[in-house]
Design a protein around this motif. Structure first.
Motif, PDB file in Angstrom:
ATOM      1  N   ASN A 113     -11.808  22.296   7.791  1.00  0.00           N
ATOM      2  CA  ASN A 113     -13.276  21.856   8.072  1.00  0.00           C
ATOM      3  C   ASN A 113     -13.453  20.627   6.922  1.00  0.00           C
ATOM      4  N   THR A 114     -13.039  20.687   5.816  1.00  0.00           N
ATOM      5  CA  THR A 114     -13.288  19.770   4.704  1.00  0.00           C
ATOM      6  C   THR A 114     -12.125  19.008   4.425  1.00  0.00           C
ATOM      7  N   THR A 115     -10.855  18.978   4.877  1.00  0.00           N
ATOM      8  CA  THR A 115      -9.688  18.385   4.302  1.00  0.00           C
ATOM      9  C   THR A 115      -8.992  17.814   5.605  1.00  0.00           C
ATOM     10  N   HIS A 116      -7.736  17.698   5.411  1.00  0.00           N
ATOM     11  CA  HIS A 116      -6.783  17.223   6.572  1.00  0.00           C
ATOM     12  C   HIS A 116      -5.791  18.300   6.672  1.00  0.00           C
ATOM     13  N   PRO A 117      -5.065  18.744   7.566  1.00  0.00           N
ATOM     14  CA  PRO A 117      -4.036  19.514   7.762  1.00  0.00           C
ATOM     15  C   PRO A 117      -3.125  19.021   6.813  1.00  0.00           C
TER      16      PRO A 117
ATOM     17  N   SER B 165       1.240  -8.925   9.911  1.00  0.00           N
ATOM     18  CA  SER B 165       1.381  -8.578   8.533  1.00  0.00           C
ATOM     19  C   SER B 165       2.104  -7.315   8.429  1.00  0.00           C
ATOM     20  N   PRO B 166       3.258  -7.551   8.396  1.00  0.00           N
ATOM     21  CA  PRO B 166       4.254  -6.295   8.430  1.00  0.00           C
ATOM     22  C   PRO B 166       3.996  -5.605   6.976  1.00  0.00           C
ATOM     23  N   LYS B 167       3.991  -6.362   5.715  1.00  0.00           N
ATOM     24  CA  LYS B 167       4.026  -5.830   4.403  1.00  0.00           C
ATOM     25  C   LYS B 167       2.671  -4.985   4.241  1.00  0.00           C
ATOM     26  N   LEU B 168       1.512  -5.515   4.808  1.00  0.00           N
ATOM     27  CA  LEU B 168       0.299  -4.934   4.612  1.00  0.00           C
ATOM     28  C   LEU B 168       0.252  -3.636   5.321  1.00  0.00           C
ATOM     29  N   MET B 169       0.627  -3.619   6.396  1.00  0.00           N
ATOM     30  CA  MET B 169       0.821  -2.576   7.651  1.00  0.00           C
ATOM     31  C   MET B 169       1.586  -1.421   6.621  1.00  0.00           C
ATOM     32  N   ALA B 170       2.942  -1.930   6.249  1.00  0.00           N
ATOM     33  CA  ALA B 170       3.720  -0.868   5.596  1.00  0.00           C
ATOM     34  C   ALA B 170       2.819  -0.453   4.324  1.00  0.00           C
ATOM     35  N   HIS B 171       2.134  -0.986   3.692  1.00  0.00           N
ATOM     36  CA  HIS B 171       1.411  -0.374   2.533  1.00  0.00           C
ATOM     37  C   HIS B 171       0.274   0.735   2.995  1.00  0.00           C
ATOM     38  N   ALA B 172      -0.231   0.148   4.069  1.00  0.00           N
ATOM     39  CA  ALA B 172      -1.201   0.989   4.591  1.00  0.00           C
ATOM     40  C   ALA B 172      -0.613   2.291   5.123  1.00  0.00           C
ATOM     41  N   ILE B 173       0.579   2.470   5.729  1.00  0.00           N
ATOM     42  CA  ILE B 173       1.161   3.532   6.343  1.00  0.00           C
ATOM     43  C   ILE B 173       1.566   4.359   4.968  1.00  0.00           C
ATOM     44  N   GLY B 174       2.103   3.598   3.836  1.00  0.00           N
ATOM     45  CA  GLY B 174       2.607   4.228   2.861  1.00  0.00           C
ATOM     46  C   GLY B 174       1.527   5.219   1.863  1.00  0.00           C
ATOM     47  N   HIS B 175       0.329   4.681   2.556  1.00  0.00           N
ATOM     48  CA  HIS B 175      -0.662   5.097   1.563  1.00  0.00           C
ATOM     49  C   HIS B 175      -1.933   5.693   2.634  1.00  0.00           C
ATOM     50  N   SER B 176      -1.294   6.608   3.584  1.00  0.00           N
ATOM     51  CA  SER B 176      -2.291   7.099   4.519  1.00  0.00           C
ATOM     52  C   SER B 176      -2.565   8.550   4.585  1.00  0.00           C
ATOM     53  N   SER B 177      -2.702   9.048   3.438  1.00  0.00           N
ATOM     54  CA  SER B 177      -3.041  10.523   3.067  1.00  0.00           C
ATOM     55  C   SER B 177      -3.790  10.547   2.089  1.00  0.00           C
ATOM     56  N   PRO B 178      -4.767  11.606   1.913  1.00  0.00           N
ATOM     57  CA  PRO B 178      -5.624  11.546   0.289  1.00  0.00           C
ATOM     58  C   PRO B 178      -4.714  11.746  -0.830  1.00  0.00           C
ATOM     59  N   GLU B 179      -3.689  12.463  -0.478  1.00  0.00           N
ATOM     60  CA  GLU B 179      -2.730  12.756  -1.590  1.00  0.00           C
ATOM     61  C   GLU B 179      -2.017  11.523  -2.010  1.00  0.00           C
ATOM     62  N   MET B 180      -1.542  10.730  -1.183  1.00  0.00           N
ATOM     63  CA  MET B 180      -0.958   9.436  -1.542  1.00  0.00           C
ATOM     64  C   MET B 180      -2.025   8.449  -2.341  1.00  0.00           C
ATOM     65  N   ILE B 181      -3.184   8.296  -1.644  1.00  0.00           N
ATOM     66  CA  ILE B 181      -4.293   7.436  -2.371  1.00  0.00           C
ATOM     67  C   ILE B 181      -4.485   7.921  -3.718  1.00  0.00           C
ATOM     68  N   GLY B 182      -4.659   9.312  -3.682  1.00  0.00           N
ATOM     69  CA  GLY B 182      -5.031   9.781  -5.266  1.00  0.00           C
ATOM     70  C   GLY B 182      -3.998   9.446  -5.974  1.00  0.00           C
ATOM     71  N   ASN B 183      -2.628   9.664  -5.748  1.00  0.00           N
ATOM     72  CA  ASN B 183      -1.721   9.213  -6.685  1.00  0.00           C
ATOM     73  C   ASN B 183      -1.690   8.024  -6.991  1.00  0.00           C
ATOM     74  N   LEU B 184      -2.192   6.742  -6.332  1.00  0.00           N
ATOM     75  CA  LEU B 184      -2.129   5.489  -6.442  1.00  0.00           C
ATOM     76  C   LEU B 184      -3.197   5.522  -7.532  1.00  0.00           C
ATOM     77  N   CYS B 185      -4.416   6.271  -7.247  1.00  0.00           N
ATOM     78  CA  CYS B 185      -5.530   6.012  -8.332  1.00  0.00           C
ATOM     79  C   CYS B 185      -5.117   6.649  -9.767  1.00  0.00           C
ATOM     80  N   GLY B 186      -4.127   7.495  -9.898  1.00  0.00           N
ATOM     81  CA  GLY B 186      -3.790   7.901 -11.007  1.00  0.00           C
ATOM     82  C   GLY B 186      -4.264   9.454 -11.085  1.00  0.00           C
ATOM     83  N   LEU B 187      -4.683  10.208 -10.066  1.00  0.00           N
ATOM     84  CA  LEU B 187      -4.817  11.455  -9.877  1.00  0.00           C
ATOM     85  C   LEU B 187      -3.679  12.341 -10.011  1.00  0.00           C
ATOM     86  N   VAL B 188      -3.551  13.428 -10.352  1.00  0.00           N
ATOM     87  CA  VAL B 188      -2.606  14.479 -10.350  1.00  0.00           C
ATOM     88  C   VAL B 188      -2.955  15.474  -9.572  1.00  0.00           C
ATOM     89  N   ASP B 189      -2.156  15.761  -8.242  1.00  0.00           N
ATOM     90  CA  ASP B 189      -2.849  16.879  -7.369  1.00  0.00           C
ATOM     91  C   ASP B 189      -4.090  16.624  -7.097  1.00  0.00           C
TER      92      ASP B 189
END
Length: 468
Positions: free
Chosen positions: A114-118, A182-206
Motif C-alpha cells: 500500500n505504502t511502498t513499491h514492490p 539527452s541520453p546522459k540525463l535519461m541514463a541518470h534518471a534510469i540509474g536512480h529510478s527507485s526509492p532505494e537508489m535515490i536514498g543512497n544518492l542522498c546519503g541514507l543507509v537502507d
C-alpha cells in the motif's frame, strides 16, 4: 537497465479514492519477448465522479460501456507490477496516475504494498525527466513542454504529439525521443529510478539516517514537489517513523535561522503543506514518487544563475545543519500518519498501514477462492479495513449473493457516493445535464456513458435517500 521495460498508461475519472481507472494499456518488453495488454474497465456501481467534468478530460470520447471489472483488471495487472526487476515507464505515472492505480489495487485487496513499491520495482516518469531537462539542459529538450503547464495538460499534449498504435506505444515513442535528445540525463534518471537508489544518492543507509556527516545536498525536482518551479536544492535530515519512503528534506535556499533557533522543540511548524510557504524550510518528500535527484555537480555556474540558486548560500546552509542532531531527532518523531486517516471510511485509508503477515496469507487465500467463499475470510481479518473493503468487493463482484435488504443498502451507498453532499438544486441541475447528454448521439461516447451511468444509479435516489 532492468531486464524488463514496462510502458503503460491509464485513463481515469473522478478522484483517486472514489473514482477509478477506465482504461489500461500496457506494453512489456523483455529481451525478444513482447507482451501487450489493453482493456477497458467497466464503471463500478459505487464510482464517484462529476458528469460535467468528463467533457473537460481525456475520457470524453472513450466508450466506457462494457469492459472487465476492476477486480478482474487488478488480478491481471498485479502480475505486471509485481514482476521483479522491471522498469515501469509512463507519462505522469508517479504523479496523479500513481494514486489511481494504488487505490484500485487497494480496493481489490491486492497483495501489492500500500505504502511502498514492490521489491525490485523501478519507475521512470517521463514528465519528471522533461521537467529536469527544462531546468538543467533546456537546449536539449526535444519538444516544447513548459514546466508551468498542469499535469493533465502535459499528458494530453504528449499523447497528441506521439499518436502511436496504443497509449503504451505513445509512451515508448516519447521515451525514445527523450533518450535521443539527452541520453546522459535519461541514463541518470534510469540509474536512480527507485526509492532505494535515490536514498543512497542522498546519503541514507537502507532508507535511514546513520550519520549527519554522510548526508549529501542534492538537486531535486518533481511535478508535485512543494517548491518554487517544482525544484530546488535539498538535504535529507529526517525520515518518517511509519512510512519508509517519506523523507524530510531541508530546502537549502530557504532562511534556516528560525528552524535552527527552534532546536527541534516545535519542528512541525516548519513543515510545508503548500509550495508557496517558502518561509517553511522543511519539505516532506515521498520517494515513492521517484523524483529526479542529482548531485550538485549538475549545476554549473550558468545553470545555477538561471535558476536563481546561490551556490554560496546553499553551502553555508548545509554547513549549518551538519551538527543539528536535535532537529534530526525531532523530525524522526514527526509522522505523516496523522494526516493519512482523516476520513473514517476504509475506502480512503490506503495509507493507514501495510497488512500484517496473517492478513496477507488470508488475502492470498481469498484471491484463490470463489466470491461465495470470501465472507468468512474477510470477517476473520485482523485489519478492520479488510472486512469493509471485502464486503464492498463482494457487492461489486457477486451481487447475487446479497439479500434484498443488503442489496437495497448497497444501492443507497452507491447513490450516496455519486451525489456526495450535493443539495437538491445541484442534483436537479446534474440530472438535467445528464438527460440532455444521454438522449443525443451528437455527444461523444464518453460523455454519454457517464451521463447514462449517473442516471441509472440515481434512479433509486428517492427510494433509498433515507438510508444514505
Amino acid at each position: 537497465m532492468p531486464p524488463t521495460i514496462h510502458f503503460y498508461d491509464s485513463q481515469f475519472i473522478g478522484g483517486p479514492a472514489a473514482g477509478q481507472l477506465v482504461s489500461f494499456d500496457s506494453l512489456a518488453l523483455s529481451g525478444d519477448h513482447v507482451a501487450q495488454y489493453q482493456t477497458k474497465i467497466s464503471l463500478r456501481p459505487d464510482v464517484a465522479f462529476n458528469p460535467q467534468s468528463i467533457e473537460q478530460g481525456d475520457c470524453f470520447a472513450l466508450d466506457m460501456t462494457g469492459g472487465i471489472s476492476e477486480y478482474e483488471w487488478s488480478r491481471k495487472a498485479h502480475d505486471l507490477f509485481a514482476a521483479q526487476d522491471s522498469l515501469h515507464v509512463g507519462v505522469g505515472n508517479t504523479g496523479v496516475l500513481d494514486s489511481y492505480v494504488r487505490f484500485a489495487f487497494y480496493r481489490c485487496l491486492s497483495l501489492l504494498p500500500n505504502t511502498t513499491h514492490p521489491a525490485g520495482a523501478h519507475y521512470l516518469d517521463l514528465l519528471t525527466v522533461c521537467r529536469a531537462l527544462n531546468l538543467l539542459r533546456p537546449e536539449s529538450m526535444p519538444i516544447s513542454l513548459p514546466n508551468h503547464w498542469g499535469e493533465q495538460r502535459k499528458r494530453e499534449f504528449v499523447f497528441n504529439r506521439f499518436p502511436g498504435e496504443s497509449r503504451s506505444d505513445s509512451v515508448k515513442e516519447f521515451a525514445k525521443c527523450i533518450t535521443a535528445a539527452s541520453p546522459k540525463l535519461m541514463a541518470h534518471a534510469i540509474g536512480h529510478s527507485s526509492p532505494e537508489m535515490i536514498g543512497n544518492l542522498c546519503g541514507l543507509v537502507d532508507g535511514r539516517i546513520e550519520s549527519l556527516a554522510d548526508l549529501k545536498p542534492v538537486f531535486l525536482c518533481h511535478e508535485q514537489l512543494l517548491a518554487g518551479h517544482g525544484c530546488g536544492v535539498f538535504v535529507a535530515l529526517g525520515t518518517d517513523p511509519q512510512y519508509r519512503n517519506i523523507v524530510y528534506m531541508i530546502d537549502l535556499q530557504a532562511d534556516l535561522a528560525a528552524l535552527i533557533e527552534d532546536r527541534g522543540s516545535n519542528v512541525a511548524r516548519f513543515i510545508r503543506t503548500e509550495a508557496s510557504q517558502q518561509d517553511r524550510p522543511v519539505v516532506r518528500v515521498n520517494l515513492n514518487r521517484v523524483p529526479f535527484v542529482s548531485p550538485l555537480s549538475v549545476l554549473d555556474r550558468n545553470t545555477a544563475t538561471r535558476l536563481g540558486i546561490d551556490a554560496g548560500g546553499v553551502k553555508r546552509n548545509a554547513e549549518l545543519l551538519i551538527d543539528k542532531v536535535d532537529i534530526c531527532l525531532a523530525l524522526l518523531e514527526v509522522s505523516s500518519a496523522s494526516d493519512a486517516n482523516l476520513n473514517g471510511d476504509p475506502d480512503f485509508q490506503l495509507y493507514g498501514a501495510e497488512y500484517l503477515p496473517a492478513d496477507r496469507a488470508l488475502l492470498d487465500q481469498l484471491h484463490r477462492s470463489a466470491a461465495s467463499e470470501w465472507e468468512p475470510l474477510i470477517t476473520s481479518a485482523q485489519d478492520a479495513r479488510i472486512t469493509t473493503l471485502g464486503q464492498r468487493l463482494i457487492r461489486r463482484c457477486a451481487p447475487a449473493l446479497l439479500s434484498e435488504d443488503d442489496l437495497n443498502l448497497w444501492r443507497a451507498h452507491c447513490v450516496g457516493r455519486l451525489i456526495g453532499r450535493a443539495n437538491e438544486p445541484r442534483i436537479a441541475e446534474t440530472r438535467a445535464y445528464c438527460n440532455t447528454i444521454a438522449s443525443s448521439n451528437a455527444y461523444p461516447p464518453g460523455m454519454r456513458t457517464a451521463a447514462q451511468h449517473w442516471l441509472q444509479t440515481t434512479e433509486t435516489v428517492n427510494e433509498f435517500r433515507n438510508n444514505v
